[in-house]
Write an enzyme that holds these catalytic residues in place. Structure first.
Site, mmCIF file in Angstrom:
data_model
loop_
_atom_site.group_PDB
_atom_site.id
_atom_site.type_symbol
_atom_site.label_atom_id
_atom_site.label_comp_id
_atom_site.label_asym_id
_atom_site.label_seq_id
_atom_site.Cartn_x
_atom_site.Cartn_y
_atom_site.Cartn_z
ATOM 1 N N ASP A 60 -5.183 9.138 -14.805
ATOM 2 C CA ASP A 60 -4.887 7.850 -15.429
ATOM 3 C C ASP A 60 -4.696 6.806 -14.334
ATOM 4 O OD1 ASP A 60 -2.450 8.833 -14.556
ATOM 5 O OD2 ASP A 60 -1.343 8.281 -16.339
ATOM 6 N N TYR A 62 -3.406 3.855 -11.660
ATOM 7 C CA TYR A 62 -2.207 3.652 -10.850
ATOM 8 C C TYR A 62 -1.182 2.870 -11.668
ATOM 9 C CZ TYR A 62 -5.271 4.913 -6.921
ATOM 10 O OH TYR A 62 -6.132 5.562 -6.074
ATOM 11 N N PHE A 73 -9.323 5.721 -8.950
ATOM 12 C CA PHE A 73 -8.998 5.852 -7.528
ATOM 13 C C PHE A 73 -9.128 4.564 -6.722
ATOM 14 C CE2 PHE A 73 -10.319 10.134 -8.885
ATOM 15 C CZ PHE A 73 -9.158 10.829 -8.608
ATOM 16 N N HIS A 182 -6.718 18.076 -7.845
ATOM 17 C CA HIS A 182 -6.653 16.625 -7.649
ATOM 18 C C HIS A 182 -6.369 16.295 -6.173
ATOM 19 C CE1 HIS A 182 -5.132 12.489 -8.263
ATOM 20 N NE2 HIS A 182 -5.847 12.512 -9.375
#
Length: 215
Positions: A60, A62, A73, A182
């Site tokens: 999801d 930031y 990202f 991740h």
């Protein structure tokens, strides 16, 4: 959003689950601080559908001020590079020798046909995962199914549990599926580092007559 996505998105927006999601988001944006801002929620879909070569699926957005811009990202040039992206850059350097970006802005990847998609597209400020289970997962499932059907020879890069849950939607005989933990500092050393996803992606693209990504 790019015109090529309009028929698909229009169809999804009319479905009951999305109407429920839209009502939830309207209330959230009205009464809370939600990221990214409304105009950026669908930024990933500025990528021309017909030019998508790689799909990077994250979790999801930031949840800190000024960081989320609708691309998984990525952060604006003015923001410090987040820890997960620092680890992504480290893996690029270890894998192919260097990374091209000077900041945390990944729009140059987007321009090369990389769809930077989170499984959940919004989040409440300072509350990671707060919009999970509200309907976005249905939406991004449909996005993956649509890409799987409509595009040939894609590379699907699945980082983290939420992204890897979408693996069953992808035809592995048609597309390349790359998965790992991740890149977050909490999990990067559990298998993200050393995954060689960037060189594997470019090898696959070259094998199918496509220009590799300048990572």
């Amino acid at each position: 959003m790019h015109e090529s996505w309009r028929p698909f998105l229009k169809s999804e927006f009319e479905k009951p689950y999305f109407k429920d999601l839209a009502a939830f988001l309207h209330d959230e944006y009205e009464h809370k601080t939600i990221y990214p801002k409304k105009s950026l929620v669908f930024s990933a879909f500025a990528t021309d559908l017909n030019e998508v070569k790689v799909v990077i699926l994250g979790q999801d957005p930031y949840h800190t001020p000024g960081a989320a811009e609708g691309l998984a990202f990525s952060v604006p040039n003015s923001q410090p590079i987040p820890p997960s992206l620092i680890n992504i850059y480290k893996e690029i350097d270890n894998d192919i020798g260097h990374h091209a970006n000077k900041t945390g802005n990944l729009r140059n990847w987007q321009k090369q046909g990389v769809l930077l998609l989170n499984t959940v597209l919004t989040v409440e400020a300072h509350r990671a995962g707060s919009h999970r289970g509200k309907g976005w997962e249905f939406f991004t499932t449909e996005v993956i199914k649509y890409l799987n059907k409509e595009r040939p020879h894609l590379v699907f890069i699945l980082w983290g549990r939420d992204a890897r849950n979408k693996k069953s939607l992808i035809d592995a005989s048609k597309h390349l599926i790359l998965e790992s933990p991740h890149p977050s500092p909490l999990s990067a050393y559990a298998g993200f580092f050393g995954n060689h996803h960037f060189s594997k992606t470019n090898d696959f693209l070259k094998q199918h007559g496509m220009k590799p990504i300048e990572w």
